[in-house]
Write a protein that holds these residues in place. Structure first.
Motif, PDB file in Angstrom:
ATOM      1  N   ASP A 238      59.134  36.388  55.530  1.00 45.53           N
ATOM      2  CA  ASP A 238      60.458  37.001  55.385  1.00 45.53           C
ATOM      3  C   ASP A 238      61.467  35.940  54.947  1.00 45.53           C
ATOM      4  O   ASP A 238      61.200  34.743  55.064  1.00 45.53           O
ATOM      5  CB  ASP A 238      60.892  37.663  56.703  1.00 45.53           C
TER       6      ASP A 238
ATOM      7  N   ARG B 142      58.859  39.884  49.293  1.00 44.98           N
ATOM      8  CA  ARG B 142      57.670  39.878  48.438  1.00 44.98           C
ATOM      9  C   ARG B 142      57.795  38.818  47.347  1.00 44.98           C
ATOM     10  O   ARG B 142      56.821  38.139  47.022  1.00 44.98           O
ATOM     11  CB  ARG B 142      57.423  41.270  47.833  1.00 44.98           C
TER      12      ARG B 142
ATOM     13  N   ARG C 260      66.031  51.301  50.419  1.00 39.41           N
ATOM     14  CA  ARG C 260      66.642  49.998  50.172  1.00 39.41           C
ATOM     15  C   ARG C 260      65.976  49.294  48.990  1.00 39.41           C
ATOM     16  O   ARG C 260      66.624  48.614  48.205  1.00 39.41           O
ATOM     17  CB  ARG C 260      66.584  49.132  51.428  1.00 39.41           C
ATOM     18  N   LEU C 261      64.675  49.490  48.859  1.00 34.59           N
ATOM     19  CA  LEU C 261      63.941  48.898  47.731  1.00 34.59           C
ATOM     20  C   LEU C 261      64.470  49.459  46.415  1.00 34.59           C
ATOM     21  O   LEU C 261      64.675  48.727  45.448  1.00 34.59           O
ATOM     22  CB  LEU C 261      62.446  49.195  47.878  1.00 34.59           C
TER      23      LEU C 261
ATOM     24  N   PRO D 200      58.117  44.540  54.735  1.00 35.56           N
ATOM     25  CA  PRO D 200      58.473  45.576  53.769  1.00 35.56           C
ATOM     26  C   PRO D 200      59.909  46.068  53.932  1.00 35.56           C
ATOM     27  O   PRO D 200      60.450  46.053  55.039  1.00 35.56           O
ATOM     28  CB  PRO D 200      57.483  46.711  54.060  1.00 35.56           C
ATOM     29  N   LEU D 201      60.487  46.496  52.825  1.00 31.48           N
ATOM     30  CA  LEU D 201      61.790  47.163  52.857  1.00 31.48           C
ATOM     31  C   LEU D 201      61.532  48.663  52.884  1.00 31.48           C
ATOM     32  O   LEU D 201      60.522  49.130  52.365  1.00 31.48           O
ATOM     33  CB  LEU D 201      62.583  46.865  51.579  1.00 31.48           C
TER      34      LEU D 201
ATOM     35  N   ASN E 224      61.881  43.566  46.481  1.00 30.77           N
ATOM     36  CA  ASN E 224      61.868  43.125  47.879  1.00 30.77           C
ATOM     37  C   ASN E 224      61.876  41.599  47.875  1.00 30.77           C
ATOM     38  O   ASN E 224      60.917  40.964  47.439  1.00 30.77           O
ATOM     39  CB  ASN E 224      60.614  43.663  48.577  1.00 30.77           C
ATOM     40  N   GLN E 225      62.948  41.021  48.367  1.00 29.80           N
ATOM     41  CA  GLN E 225      63.079  39.556  48.326  1.00 29.80           C
ATOM     42  C   GLN E 225      61.943  38.876  49.084  1.00 29.80           C
ATOM     43  O   GLN E 225      61.469  37.810  48.686  1.00 29.80           O
ATOM     44  CB  GLN E 225      64.448  39.116  48.854  1.00 29.80           C
TER      45      GLN E 225
ATOM     46  N   LYS F 287      69.466  38.136  47.374  1.00 35.82           N
ATOM     47  CA  LYS F 287      69.480  39.518  47.830  1.00 35.82           C
ATOM     48  C   LYS F 287      70.578  40.360  47.202  1.00 35.82           C
ATOM     49  O   LYS F 287      70.361  41.519  46.874  1.00 35.82           O
ATOM     50  CB  LYS F 287      69.674  39.566  49.350  1.00 35.82           C
TER      51      LYS F 287
END
Ligand SMILES: [Zn+2]
Ligand SMILES: [Zn+2]
Length: 238
Positions: free
Chosen positions: A200, A139, A129-130, A124-125, A136-137, A89
């Motif tokens: 997640d 995803r 933040r995306l 989703p972010l 997106n970690q 992240k």
């Protein structure tokens, strides 16, 4: 070459283990010994994933069942597993997504009552933040799980985070965390009749997954499970 591109290149160049810095014959990621040493979750509540002495349904879920049909957890959010999540992240080490995704696919495959899932939805972010992180970690992990288990991955935008919520890790208490995520998600794709697995990287109290599950059920999903790489181990531990 920006930071994002360089991270992608890092993942393609045979390298050293991200945990012990020894050579990895597979090239990059995490060596076999370090994978074997990851802190496995062990017994947990089948509904919410909280750590338990033995598999079953925890007292909290008996009192108030969550909107999740099942929660599968691969690892405890501790030690080397926590370090891997942080590398992914905050330092954009994308090969970590493969390590975490494979651990999660293994846990899903090993747990009873598997199968039947028709759609994987990464948590989703929010757009802001995306854009900050570049990916997106959830995803990236979900992509690996989808390929391993042969379950369809929802296209980007199926589900959106419409509010930038405070990081759950900075909030005390289940009620506060639940308020923080209330109304956070919006489903834009067609999930009617789908048996969804939310994916997640980390579950803390489960408030985020439960809110997303409620939103998906309202949008017509037939069933929602949560599949998470890591969970903060015990009830009441945050
Ligand atoms: Zn290693
Ligand atoms: Zn529970």
């Amino acid at each position: 070459v920006n930071r994002w591109t360089r991270s992608v290149l890092d993942g393609l160049v045979p390298g050293l283990c991200l945990l012990c810095h020894g050579e990895t014959p597979e090239g990059g990621g995490v060596c076999q010994a370090c994978r074997a040493g990851l802190p496995h979750m062990g017994a947990s509540c089948v509904l919410c994933g909280a750590g338990m002495p033995a598999a079953g349904v925890c007292g909290q879920c008996l009192l108030s069942p969550p909107p999740l049909a099942r929660t599968v957890v691969a690892l405890q959010y501790a030690g080397t597993a926590r370090h891997l999540v942080q590398l992914l992240k905050f330092r954009q080490r994308l090969p970590v997504a493969r390590v975490l995704g494979e651990a999660l696919a293994g846990a899903v495959g090993a747990s009873p009552e598997g199968g039947g899932t028709t759609l994987i939805v990464p948590v989703p972010l929010h757009r802001a933040r995306l854009e900050g992180r570049g990916f997106n970690q959830a995803r990236e992990i979900a992509r690996v799980v989808s390929a391993r288990l042969g379950v369809a991955l929802a296209v980007p935008g199926t589900c959106e985070r419409q509010r930038a919520t405070a990081a759950q890790s900075g909030l005390e208490g289940v009620a506060t965390r639940r308020r923080n995520v209330a109304g956070a998600f919006r489903v834009r794709g067609d999930v009617r009749g789908e048996r969804v697995a939310i994916v997640d990287d980390v579950m803390t109290t489960g408030a985020t997954a439960q809110e997303l599950a409620r939103t998906l059920r309202t949008a017509g999903a037939r069933e929602v499970q949560a599949w998470v790489c890591c969970r903060v181990a015990g009830p009441g531990s945050g």
